[in-house]
Design a protein around this motif. Sequence first.
Motif, PDB file in Angstrom:
ATOM      1  N   ARG A 171     -42.930  60.314 104.742  1.00 60.38           N
ATOM      2  CA  ARG A 171     -42.006  59.196 104.852  1.00 60.38           C
ATOM      3  C   ARG A 171     -40.860  59.383 103.854  1.00 60.38           C
ATOM      4  N   LEU A 172     -39.655  59.284 104.367  1.00 62.53           N
ATOM      5  CA  LEU A 172     -38.483  59.339 103.505  1.00 62.53           C
ATOM      6  C   LEU A 172     -38.310  58.012 102.780  1.00 62.53           C
ATOM      7  N   SER A 173     -37.774  58.048 101.575  1.00 62.24           N
ATOM      8  CA  SER A 173     -37.333  56.797 100.971  1.00 62.24           C
ATOM      9  C   SER A 173     -36.013  56.403 101.628  1.00 62.24           C
ATOM     10  N   TYR A 174     -35.760  55.102 101.635  1.00 61.05           N
ATOM     11  CA  TYR A 174     -34.588  54.576 102.329  1.00 61.05           C
ATOM     12  C   TYR A 174     -33.679  53.830 101.356  1.00 61.05           C
ATOM     13  N   VAL A 175     -32.382  54.048 101.515  1.00 57.45           N
ATOM     14  CA  VAL A 175     -31.390  53.275 100.785  1.00 57.45           C
ATOM     15  C   VAL A 175     -31.283  51.880 101.392  1.00 57.45           C
ATOM     16  N   ASN A 176     -31.316  51.817 102.724  1.00 61.19           N
ATOM     17  CA  ASN A 176     -31.258  50.549 103.445  1.00 61.19           C
ATOM     18  C   ASN A 176     -32.020  50.720 104.752  1.00 61.19           C
ATOM     19  N   SER A 177     -33.290  50.297 104.757  1.00 64.43           N
ATOM     20  CA  SER A 177     -34.115  50.488 105.945  1.00 64.43           C
ATOM     21  C   SER A 177     -33.632  49.634 107.108  1.00 64.43           C
ATOM     22  N   ASP A 178     -33.023  48.467 106.816  1.00 65.21           N
ATOM     23  CA  ASP A 178     -32.514  47.615 107.897  1.00 65.21           C
ATOM     24  C   ASP A 178     -31.441  48.325 108.706  1.00 65.21           C
ATOM     25  N   LYS A 179     -30.661  49.173 108.046  1.00 68.09           N
ATOM     26  CA  LYS A 179     -29.590  49.896 108.724  1.00 68.09           C
ATOM     27  C   LYS A 179     -29.950  51.352 108.994  1.00 68.09           C
ATOM     28  N   GLY A 180     -31.201  51.733 108.688  1.00 64.21           N
ATOM     29  CA  GLY A 180     -31.640  53.096 108.955  1.00 64.21           C
ATOM     30  C   GLY A 180     -31.022  54.139 108.059  1.00 64.21           C
ATOM     31  N   ILE A 181     -30.592  53.748 106.853  1.00 68.37           N
ATOM     32  CA  ILE A 181     -29.933  54.688 105.940  1.00 68.37           C
ATOM     33  C   ILE A 181     -30.978  55.289 105.009  1.00 68.37           C
ATOM     34  N   THR A 182     -31.224  56.574 105.162  1.00 72.69           N
ATOM     35  CA  THR A 182     -32.260  57.260 104.406  1.00 72.69           C
ATOM     36  C   THR A 182     -31.705  57.837 103.108  1.00 72.69           C
ATOM     37  N   ASN A 183     -32.629  58.356 102.345  1.00 72.86           N
ATOM     38  CA  ASN A 183     -32.302  59.091 101.119  1.00 72.86           C
ATOM     39  C   ASN A 183     -31.424  60.307 101.399  1.00 72.86           C
ATOM     40  N   LEU A 184     -31.438  60.794 102.637  1.00 77.00           N
ATOM     41  CA  LEU A 184     -30.709  62.014 102.985  1.00 77.00           C
ATOM     42  C   LEU A 184     -29.471  61.729 103.825  1.00 77.00           C
ATOM     43  N   HIS A 185     -29.008  60.474 103.847  1.00 75.46           N
ATOM     44  CA  HIS A 185     -27.835  60.157 104.663  1.00 75.46           C
ATOM     45  C   HIS A 185     -26.520  60.579 104.011  1.00 75.46           C
ATOM     46  N   VAL A 186     -26.355  60.228 102.750  1.00 76.78           N
ATOM     47  CA  VAL A 186     -25.083  60.487 102.058  1.00 76.78           C
ATOM     48  C   VAL A 186     -25.405  61.020 100.666  1.00 76.78           C
ATOM     49  N   PRO A 187     -24.802  62.135 100.249  1.00 75.09           N
ATOM     50  CA  PRO A 187     -25.172  62.711  98.949  1.00 75.09           C
ATOM     51  C   PRO A 187     -24.898  61.796  97.768  1.00 75.09           C
ATOM     52  N   SER A 188     -23.955  60.873  97.909  1.00 77.29           N
ATOM     53  CA  SER A 188     -23.613  59.992  96.791  1.00 77.29           C
ATOM     54  C   SER A 188     -24.367  58.669  96.826  1.00 77.29           C
ATOM     55  N   ASP A 189     -25.284  58.483  97.787  1.00 76.57           N
ATOM     56  CA  ASP A 189     -26.007  57.211  97.882  1.00 76.57           C
ATOM     57  C   ASP A 189     -27.146  57.092  96.867  1.00 76.57           C
ATOM     58  N   VAL A 190     -27.763  58.205  96.517  1.00 74.38           N
ATOM     59  CA  VAL A 190     -28.910  58.169  95.610  1.00 74.38           C
ATOM     60  C   VAL A 190     -28.542  58.946  94.352  1.00 74.38           C
TER      61      VAL A 190
END
Length: 735
Positions: free
Chosen positions: A323-342
């Motif tokens: 399971r990936l960690s999520y930045v925003n699970s409601d919007k489906g944004i994972t830890n691997l969506h954007v390099p600057s998110d995490v």
Amino acid sequence: MKVIYTYTDEAPALATHSFLPIVEAFAGAAGVDVETRDISLAGRILAQFPDRLSEQQRVPDALAELGELAKTPDANIIKLPNVSASIPQLKAAIKELQDDGYAVPDYPEDPQTDEQKAARAAYDAVKGSAVNPVLRQGNSDRRAPASVKAYAKKHPHVNKPFADGSKTVVTSLGDHDFRHNEKSVVLAADDTLRIELVTADGETQVLKPSLPVLAGEIVDGTVLEVAALQAFLKETVAAAKAEGVLWSIHLKATMMKVSDPIIFGHAVKAFFADVFARYGDDLAAAGLSANDGLGTILPGLDALPNGAEIKAAFEQAIADGPRLSYVNSDKGITNLHVPSDVIVDASLPALIRNGGRLWGPQGEEDDTLIVIPDSSYAGVYETVVEDVKANGPLDPATIGTVPNVGLMAQAAQEYGSHDKTFEIPAAGTVRVVNAAGETLLEHEVAAGDIWRGTQTKDVPIRDWVKLAVTRARASGDPAIFWLDRARAHDTELIAKVEAYLGDHDTDGLDIRILAPADATALSLERLRQGLNTISVTGNVLRDYNTDLFPILEVGTSAKMLSIVPLIAGGGLFETGAGGSAPKHVQQLVQEGYLRWDSLGEFFALVPALEKYAEQAGRPGAKVLADALDRATATFLDQDRSPGRKLGTIDNRGSHFYLALYWAQELAAQTEDPALAARFAPLAETLAAAEEQIVAELNGVQGQPVDLGGYYFVDRAKADAAMRPSATLNAAIAAL
């Protein structure tokens, strides 16, 4: 003489639309000149391309102007958090500008023509942490103000305990990485160096033709070996799956804007190994790079003939993998969506506060495998995680504090590596060569390895040591230099620290040198005893520590006092961290509520006004500063920071109360009777109209807000959104 208030991005910029009119009015009444400079991402982009813009569209290069000012004794700059743009953010800002009629070029991924190469060079000067190295012409003194610590003790936030048997752990490469491959040299004299790659077939490729250096400067080179990185990442994915924990990678793709997006790309490929094995060529042909993350790849699949098939493969990989960690699970944004998110320095303190847990696909909290590929500073976070497991969470009501003195002037250490970091195109040897043709440093490299060079000048090191001694003397607290004798760079730095400490009176002071993990353990031990310990660190740890400890101590790093005594004699006053700024903007746009806390701006304004009084010889500025300091204490005591839900005061309401308390303090002070008389009517007006003003400010909540853009907002729309109280506006205008 003037105070320069910077206009930046996201929530801090929106708050400026509300707060700056108050600052300008109060300052003007005391004869203090306040001006703004736009160093936002959009403003910096436009400044790069004057020839492509109409005369009305052109903007001055405010960052370059402030960079020169920072090298003079006249500098007095209040610097708000700005976007350190990743490639996806940069592209989004470019599109907004283009859609608004600004003919800036597209970002060239693979520049071929001279025009494309020039555009790429211009954008490379804008992306990542482009602002801070320019302005930070001094070292950092950052700490929680006494009023903030008092508030945290009186109203402690919750640091959750780790569950018994918590599986949350930190893992890093530990070998074949930047830390273990580092080599370092101190320059005996001024010189000009060259960085080159000698390939296995004998061809010499010049990576950087000219690197001016000064006598006494430390120059480093190191390499992260990609084969070892790929194997490590693959192992972590398997380990997270086997342990049943969330998988989460933590990097600093904003500050380390060349190396960390590449590492992030390898993480994306490792997690989706089967997808890239099957469709990697298709993705590459479409210009969809793993370095930009899923947030760019998935929307781009719509243009591919087999896009639906590839998207299904990504979805299946997410279902089948750990399971990936999520930045925003409601919007489906994972830890691997954007390099600057995490961003490691903001994301890991949040994890520690939350009992060692991040959020999964359904918003569930769970233990996490914390992946920090390079081991240079991973031990700091590992030490904190293990300490909290063993000893329980830190109690904000009783703990001490860990302020920081950070070496950052003149793009010190990794901070200045952007133009000296390369993804190696072919196997061979990277060499750093001096003007006489002598090889100072060299590394054997393979294709795809990431080689990085850094510089640390001698003058900033001397100033850093001086600042550490000054803070230790003023506070009476121990000062710990976080330096690792097993690292090549730190070995050279320790020699300088030990020599330059001899230039100062250190009698009676507790000054030590410890490796970062050991320094972390000691600081935590003292913290739990209610004691304070100054962390004296290099540039990256400065960034990490000034989020880690404040978030655990006072709940946020946005409330820190951050003073940069510039080496030339001026001052730079920073206003906290902006890591949560994007979420705040989203909330304002959706429901007319801005949760951003401007406390950092209040704190920065006090020393800026004090500096102005000193620079311009205007005692009224000192009266303003003292009154603001007292007003901020009242502000905290009365708990006037923004709430978290509709119906409570938000950022705009917090500015009203700061203005009220500030006016009352100025009206009551006796140092400057004329100034007291000037502010007495305003204090009376604001107090009498409190209920009406709060009703006007809160009455606009609950409605969507149109800002006309995200990176390039419509200033008139932002003014209207952030100044909705006619009563307050009229009172400020009357002053």
